[in-house]
Design a protein around this motif. Structure first.
Motif, short mmCIF file in Angstrom:
data_model
loop_
_atom_site.label_atom_id
_atom_site.label_comp_id
_atom_site.label_asym_id
_atom_site.label_seq_id
_atom_site.Cartn_x
_atom_site.Cartn_y
_atom_site.Cartn_z
N ARG A 1 0.38 -6.14 6.01
CA ARG A 1 1.68 -6.26 5.38
C ARG A 1 2.54 -5.14 5.91
N PRO A 2 3.84 -5.28 5.81
CA PRO A 2 4.71 -4.22 6.32
C PRO A 2 4.36 -2.86 5.74
N GLY A 3 3.97 -1.94 6.61
CA GLY A 3 3.67 -0.59 6.19
C GLY A 3 2.26 -0.33 5.73
N ARG A 4 1.44 -1.36 5.56
CA ARG A 4 0.07 -1.12 5.11
C ARG A 4 -0.83 -2.31 5.38
N LYS A 5 -2.12 -2.07 5.25
CA LYS A 5 -3.11 -3.13 5.39
C LYS A 5 -3.81 -3.26 4.04
N THR A 6 -4.15 -4.46 3.66
CA THR A 6 -4.82 -4.71 2.40
C THR A 6 -6.14 -5.40 2.67
N MET A 7 -7.21 -4.87 2.06
CA MET A 7 -8.52 -5.51 2.18
C MET A 7 -8.64 -6.54 1.07
N VAL A 8 -9.09 -7.72 1.40
CA VAL A 8 -9.27 -8.78 0.43
C VAL A 8 -10.74 -9.16 0.43
N SER A 9 -11.40 -8.93 -0.69
CA SER A 9 -12.81 -9.26 -0.83
C SER A 9 -12.93 -10.73 -1.21
N LEU A 10 -13.89 -11.39 -0.64
CA LEU A 10 -14.08 -12.81 -0.94
C LEU A 10 -15.30 -12.97 -1.84
N GLY A 11 -15.15 -12.60 -3.10
CA GLY A 11 -16.23 -12.73 -4.06
C GLY A 11 -16.28 -14.15 -4.59
N ALA B 1 -10.04 -14.10 -4.34
CA ALA B 1 -9.49 -13.02 -3.52
C ALA B 1 -9.12 -11.85 -4.42
N THR B 2 -9.53 -10.64 -4.03
CA THR B 2 -9.14 -9.44 -4.76
C THR B 2 -8.41 -8.53 -3.80
N LYS B 3 -7.53 -7.71 -4.33
CA LYS B 3 -6.74 -6.82 -3.50
C LYS B 3 -7.13 -5.38 -3.79
N ALA B 4 -8.04 -4.86 -3.04
CA ALA B 4 -8.46 -3.47 -3.18
C ALA B 4 -7.50 -2.59 -2.39
N ASP B 5 -7.11 -1.46 -2.99
CA ASP B 5 -6.23 -0.51 -2.33
C ASP B 5 -7.04 0.24 -1.27
N PRO B 6 -6.77 0.02 0.02
CA PRO B 6 -7.60 0.62 1.06
C PRO B 6 -7.60 2.15 1.03
N ALA B 7 -6.47 2.76 0.71
CA ALA B 7 -6.42 4.22 0.67
C ALA B 7 -7.31 4.75 -0.45
N LEU B 8 -7.28 4.08 -1.59
CA LEU B 8 -8.08 4.50 -2.73
C LEU B 8 -9.57 4.29 -2.47
N VAL B 9 -9.91 3.16 -1.89
CA VAL B 9 -11.31 2.87 -1.57
C VAL B 9 -11.84 3.89 -0.56
N LYS B 10 -11.04 4.19 0.45
CA LYS B 10 -11.45 5.16 1.48
C LYS B 10 -11.63 6.55 0.86
N ALA B 11 -10.71 6.94 -0.02
CA ALA B 11 -10.82 8.25 -0.68
C ALA B 11 -12.07 8.33 -1.55
N LEU B 12 -12.37 7.26 -2.27
CA LEU B 12 -13.59 7.24 -3.09
C LEU B 12 -14.84 7.37 -2.21
N ALA B 13 -14.86 6.63 -1.11
CA ALA B 13 -16.01 6.70 -0.20
C ALA B 13 -16.18 8.11 0.34
N ARG B 14 -15.08 8.73 0.74
CA ARG B 14 -15.15 10.10 1.25
C ARG B 14 -15.61 11.07 0.17
N GLN C 1 -8.00 -2.53 -10.80
CA GLN C 1 -7.49 -1.40 -11.57
C GLN C 1 -6.03 -1.65 -11.95
N PRO C 2 -5.53 -0.95 -12.98
CA PRO C 2 -4.11 -1.10 -13.32
C PRO C 2 -3.24 -0.80 -12.09
N GLU C 3 -2.10 -1.46 -12.02
CA GLU C 3 -1.24 -1.37 -10.85
C GLU C 3 -0.80 0.06 -10.55
N TRP C 4 -0.59 0.86 -11.59
CA TRP C 4 -0.10 2.22 -11.37
C TRP C 4 -1.20 3.18 -10.94
N VAL C 5 -2.47 2.73 -10.96
CA VAL C 5 -3.58 3.59 -10.53
C VAL C 5 -3.63 3.59 -9.01
#
Length: 144
Positions: free
Chosen positions: A19-29, A38-51, A103-107
Motif C-alpha cells: 500500500r502507499p507508504g507501507r506493506k501489510t502482511m495478511v495471514s491466511l488463517g 484475512a487478517t491485517k497484522a501491523d508489520p512494524a509491530l510484529v517485527k518489533a515484538l520478534a526483536r 489489536q485495537p486500531e490505536w495500538v
C-alpha cells in the motif's frame, strides 16, 4: 542413534499487500467453515515484538551481560533497546492479538513504546479503554 532436533521450521501462509507508504502482511488463517480469513497484522509491530523476544532470549541465555553490552554489539541505541524489551511484558493475549492483526486500531508501535502498564489486568483495562492516554511513570513501572 538419532540426534536431538536442533531447530524447527514453521511455515505460515502469508500474503504481503503493498500500500502507499507501507506493506501489510495478511495471514491466511482458516475460519470455522474452513474458508480463509484475512487478517491485517501491523508489520512494524510484529517485527518489533520478534526483536524484543529475541533480545530477551539473548539476555536470558547469558550471551550478553547487560543491555548496554547488547546495544553496543547489536549497534542500536541503549535507550531504544530498553524500551523495546518492555514489549516482552505484554500479556500473552495481547501478543496473540497483535500477531493475528486483531489489536485495537490505536495500538501501534509508537503507542506501545510510550508505555503500557506492567500488570496484565491493568493492560487489559488500558487497552480496552478505547483510546491511548499518556501514562505516568508510576503507572508504567513495576511495583516492588
Amino acid at each position: 542413534m538419532t540426534s536431538p532436533v536442533s531447530h524447527i521450521t514453521v511455515r505460515v501462509p502469508l500474503k504481503i499487500r503493498r500500500r502507499p507508504g507501507r506493506k501489510t502482511m495478511v495471514s491466511l488463517g482458516a475460519g470455522q467453515d474452513g474458508r480463509s480469513i484475512a487478517t491485517k497484522a501491523d508489520p512494524a509491530l510484529v517485527k518489533a515484538l520478534a526483536r524484543a523476544f529475541r533480545y530477551q532470549k539473548l539476555l536470558d541465555e547469558g550471551r550478553y551481560a547487560s543491555i548496554s553490552e547488547m546495544a553496543a554489539a547489536e549497534k542500536i541505541e541503549r535507550g531504544y533497546l530498553g524500551t523495546l524489551l518492555r514489549l516482552t511484558l505484554l500479556a500473552p493475549a495481547m501478543v496473540e492479538a497483535i500477531l493475528n492483526g486483531r489489536q485495537p486500531e490505536w495500538v501501534t508501535l509508537p503507542a506501545l513504546l510510550e508505555g503500557v502498564p506492567v500488570g496484565w489486568a491493568q493492560q487489559r483495562e488500558y487497552l480496552l479503554s478505547g483510546a491511548p492516554t499518556r501514562l505516568t511513570k508510576q503507572e508504567v513501572r513495576v511495583e516492588a
